[in-house]
Design a protein around this motif. Structure first.
Motif, PDB file in Angstrom:
ATOM      1  N   ALA A 108      15.091 -15.381  27.672  1.00 41.77           N
ATOM      2  CA  ALA A 108      15.352 -16.503  26.852  1.00 41.77           C
ATOM      3  C   ALA A 108      14.786 -17.723  27.358  1.00 41.77           C
ATOM      4  N   TRP A 139      11.909 -19.747  24.986  1.00 43.39           N
ATOM      5  CA  TRP A 139      12.243 -20.914  24.545  1.00 43.39           C
ATOM      6  C   TRP A 139      10.772 -21.728  24.900  1.00 43.39           C
ATOM      7  N   MET A 182      21.675 -13.745  27.885  1.00 42.44           N
ATOM      8  CA  MET A 182      21.690 -15.319  28.394  1.00 42.44           C
ATOM      9  C   MET A 182      20.973 -16.255  27.589  1.00 42.44           C
ATOM     10  N   ALA A 183      21.668 -17.389  27.027  1.00 43.55           N
ATOM     11  CA  ALA A 183      20.619 -18.416  26.660  1.00 43.55           C
ATOM     12  C   ALA A 183      20.008 -19.353  27.395  1.00 43.55           C
ATOM     13  N   TYR A 184      18.835 -19.986  27.114  1.00 39.53           N
ATOM     14  CA  TYR A 184      17.994 -20.468  28.082  1.00 39.53           C
ATOM     15  C   TYR A 184      18.664 -21.798  28.512  1.00 39.53           C
ATOM     16  N   GLU A 185      19.755 -22.316  27.911  1.00 42.30           N
ATOM     17  CA  GLU A 185      20.341 -23.189  28.466  1.00 42.30           C
ATOM     18  C   GLU A 185      21.101 -23.117  29.684  1.00 42.30           C
ATOM     19  N   LYS A 186      21.814 -21.809  29.703  1.00 37.33           N
ATOM     20  CA  LYS A 186      22.390 -21.391  30.920  1.00 37.33           C
ATOM     21  C   LYS A 186      21.387 -21.398  32.157  1.00 37.33           C
ATOM     22  N   CYS A 187      20.243 -20.726  31.852  1.00 36.73           N
ATOM     23  CA  CYS A 187      19.248 -20.430  32.777  1.00 36.73           C
ATOM     24  C   CYS A 187      18.927 -21.780  33.309  1.00 36.73           C
TER      25      CYS A 187
END
Length: 104
Positions: free
Chosen positions: A76, A80, A1-6
């Motif tokens: 993630a 970041w 999972m990308a940090y953006e989704k988190c």
């Protein structure tokens, strides 16, 4: 999972509070709902969103679904954030080295 989704998933204040509540340990949706001024179905929706994002995991115990934080889901985001520290520390080191050598 990308940090953006988190970040997107945790941007909701109630969802973030539910996630933070799980820091104290695994809990069932009904137990979590007692701590919030929203309905149990709303808590279940928040938990499902956290589950879909990989931030929590669920285990069946009899008729209950027990939710707990999935630390790997935060990798993630942590990576970041660590990047900011790495940059800040590298900049600090460069500034110290410039000052040490009299560079301006």
């Amino acid at each position: 999972m990308a940090y953006e989704k988190c970040l997107a998933v945790l941007s909701d204040p109630t969802r973030r509070a539910v996630f933070e509540h799980l820091r104290s340990g695994p809990a069932a949706a009904g137990d979590l709902a007692r701590h919030f001024p929203v309905s149990r179905p709303a808590i279940s929706q928040h938990l499902n969103t956290l589950l879909d994002a990989g931030l929590v995991e669920v285990e069946r115990r009899g008729t209950q679904r027990i939710y707990s934080i999935r630390l790997a889901g935060l990798e993630a985001l942590r990576s970041w954030l660590d990047g900011f520290w790495e940059t800040a520390l590298a900049n600090y080191k460069e500034a110290l080295e410039r000052d040490e050598h009299g560079d301006q």
